[in-house]
Design a protein around this motif. Structure first.
Motif, PDB file in Angstrom:
ATOM      1  N   TRP A  39       0.825  -1.215   0.000  1.00  0.00           N
ATOM      2  CA  TRP A  39       0.000   0.000   0.000  1.00  0.00           C
ATOM      3  C   TRP A  39       0.856   1.261   0.000  1.00  0.00           C
ATOM      4  N   THR A  40       1.950   1.219   0.740  1.00  0.00           N
ATOM      5  CA  THR A  40       2.860   2.365   0.764  1.00  0.00           C
ATOM      6  C   THR A  40       3.461   2.605  -0.613  1.00  0.00           C
ATOM      7  N   THR A  41       3.826   1.527  -1.277  1.00  0.00           N
ATOM      8  CA  THR A  41       4.393   1.650  -2.623  1.00  0.00           C
ATOM      9  C   THR A  41       3.373   2.207  -3.610  1.00  0.00           C
ATOM     10  N   LEU A  42       2.130   1.731  -3.534  1.00  0.00           N
ATOM     11  CA  LEU A  42       1.088   2.273  -4.416  1.00  0.00           C
ATOM     12  C   LEU A  42       0.868   3.765  -4.168  1.00  0.00           C
ATOM     13  N   GLY A  43       0.861   4.150  -2.891  1.00  0.00           N
ATOM     14  CA  GLY A  43       0.717   5.571  -2.570  1.00  0.00           C
ATOM     15  C   GLY A  43       1.887   6.391  -3.082  1.00  0.00           C
ATOM     16  N   ALA A  44       3.077   5.845  -2.952  1.00  0.00           N
ATOM     17  CA  ALA A  44       4.271   6.548  -3.436  1.00  0.00           C
ATOM     18  C   ALA A  44       4.241   6.684  -4.952  1.00  0.00           C
ATOM     19  N   LEU A  45       3.752   5.651  -5.635  1.00  0.00           N
ATOM     20  CA  LEU A  45       3.650   5.735  -7.095  1.00  0.00           C
ATOM     21  C   LEU A  45       2.670   6.828  -7.517  1.00  0.00           C
TER      22      LEU A  45
END
Length: 108
Positions: A39-45
């Motif tokens: 989820w953190t990676t999706l938000g960062a993307l």
């Protein structure tokens, strides 16, 4: 020096390699938090695309075509997408390992 592979090589050495070593050593801890990391990676993307994409469009910065692979998605080169994912996973994984190690030991 490495032509269109310069940025990719840099990402491999300074992001992918440290992530791989971290995950090899602390796989259980990182795997246990895979949803949070995802989820953190999706938000960062999403945030990275908005921020970096805008910066590229208004020419705050640019990428030398001689140093990138030339593959673009959503107004950003492949390498920038990999940078966003890599930095997020590296620092997210470091945080997971640090927090897991700070937990008090359970008494039997």
């Amino acid at each position: 020096m490495f032509a269109q592979y310069t940025y990719l090589l840099w990402l491999l050495l300074f992001l992918a390699l440290p992530i791989a070593l971290l995950w090899l050593r602390w796989l259980r801890e990182v795997w246990g938090q895979r949803r949070a990391l995802g989820w953190t990676t999706l938000g960062a993307l999403a945030g990275g695309w908005a921020w970096d994409g805008l910066a590229i469009q208004v020419r705050v910065w640019y990428y030398d075509p001689a140093n990138i692979a030339g593959v673009w998605f959503g107004g950003m080169p492949l390498e920038e997408w990999l940078w966003i994912v890599g930095v997020t996973l590296l620092f997210g994984s470091i945080t997971v390992v640090w927090m897991e190690r700070e937990k008090p030991e359970r008494q039997p």
